[in-house]
Design an enzyme around this catalytic site. Structure first.
Site, short mmCIF file in Angstrom:
data_model
loop_
_atom_site.label_atom_id
_atom_site.label_comp_id
_atom_site.label_asym_id
_atom_site.label_seq_id
_atom_site.Cartn_x
_atom_site.Cartn_y
_atom_site.Cartn_z
N GLY A 115 80.21 -19.12 -85.71
CA GLY A 115 79.07 -19.60 -86.49
C GLY A 115 77.70 -19.18 -86.03
CG ASP B 75 77.59 -22.97 -85.73
OD1 ASP B 75 77.79 -23.67 -84.72
OD2 ASP B 75 78.48 -22.75 -86.57
CG ASP C 235 79.32 -32.70 -86.81
OD1 ASP C 235 78.40 -33.35 -87.33
OD2 ASP C 235 80.51 -32.80 -87.20
CB VAL D 293 75.00 -27.24 -93.74
CG1 VAL D 293 74.20 -28.51 -94.03
CG2 VAL D 293 75.29 -27.12 -92.26
NE ARG E 81 82.40 -17.29 -90.55
CZ ARG E 81 82.57 -18.35 -89.77
NH1 ARG E 81 81.52 -18.97 -89.28
NH2 ARG E 81 83.77 -18.80 -89.48
#
Ligand code: 5GP
Length: 189
Positions: free
Chosen positions: A53, A110, A113, A163, A175
């Site tokens: 990511g 990236d 979370d 997202v 991506r």
């Protein structure tokens, strides 16, 4: 024709809400690059991109930085499919000891979370004895955190939605979108 640079299905698809434009992202990336240049002026860092990511963020970040940072990658996996975490994080591979021992290291993510992926990355890298270890993430969703974690450089802090875009995928798609889009929230937060 739908291309890699258009919103997921169409610009009117109600499932995809534009959150940050390419211009907004570029401005934040430049801010972060300036901060890192300032903080590491006397000893340029090794940037370790967490794949997959972070690849676009890292590429833009390093081009905005003035310092001659070195680049390494590591591969972690945390999501099985769709938008739900598997809860298991695995380090598939990471930088060699020689690449980071006694060096200032910044993990480039990236998104942070739950923090499980980043914590696992930090644990793996710490064992290779870097001089220092910090975390830089484009996106931070602190409300979902289940691990105690210090994030040193953050692009955008937000809550809720899953997202996609600018390196972030949904089942390996999207991506290449230059902006970041939020999906309609179909999960509990
Ligand atoms: P964590 O371990 O912090 O829960 O999750 C970190 C990883 O989960 C990220 O590197 C990313 O691969 C994935 N992830 C978490 N939230 C999102 C999201 O909103 N969108 C996408 N595309 N991936 C996410």
């Amino acid at each position: 024709m739908q291309t890699n640079r258009q919103p997921p299905t169409s610009s009117t698809d109600p499932r995809f809400t534009p959150l940050w434009t390419p211009e907004q992202i570029a401005n934040r990336v430049a801010d972060i690059a300036r901060k890192i240049d300032h903080d590491y002026a006397s000893n340029p860092p090794v940037l370790v991109g967490a794949l997959k990511g972070s690849f676009i963020f890292l590429a833009d970040l390093v081009r905005q930085m003035k310092l001659p940072a070195e680049i390494e990658f590591m591969r972690l996996s945390s999501y099985n499919a769709g938008t739900e975490s598997s809860g298991h994080v695995r380090v598939a591979w990471g930088p060699s000891v020689e690449a980071i021992k006694d060096r200032p290291v910044i993990v480039v993510e990236d998104i942070v979370d739950t923090g499980l992926t980043t914590s696992t990355a930090l644990g793996h890298l710490r064992r290779k004895r870097p001089a220092s270890l910090r975390v830089c993430t484009l996106l931070d969703r602190p409300e979902r955190r289940t691990t105690k974690l210090t994030v040193d450089y953050v692009g955008f802090t937000f809550s809720g939605r899953f997202v996609v875009g600018y390196g972030l995928d949904l089942d390996q798609r999207y991506r290449g979108l230059p902006g970041i889009y939020g999906l309609e929230d179909d999960r509990e937060n």
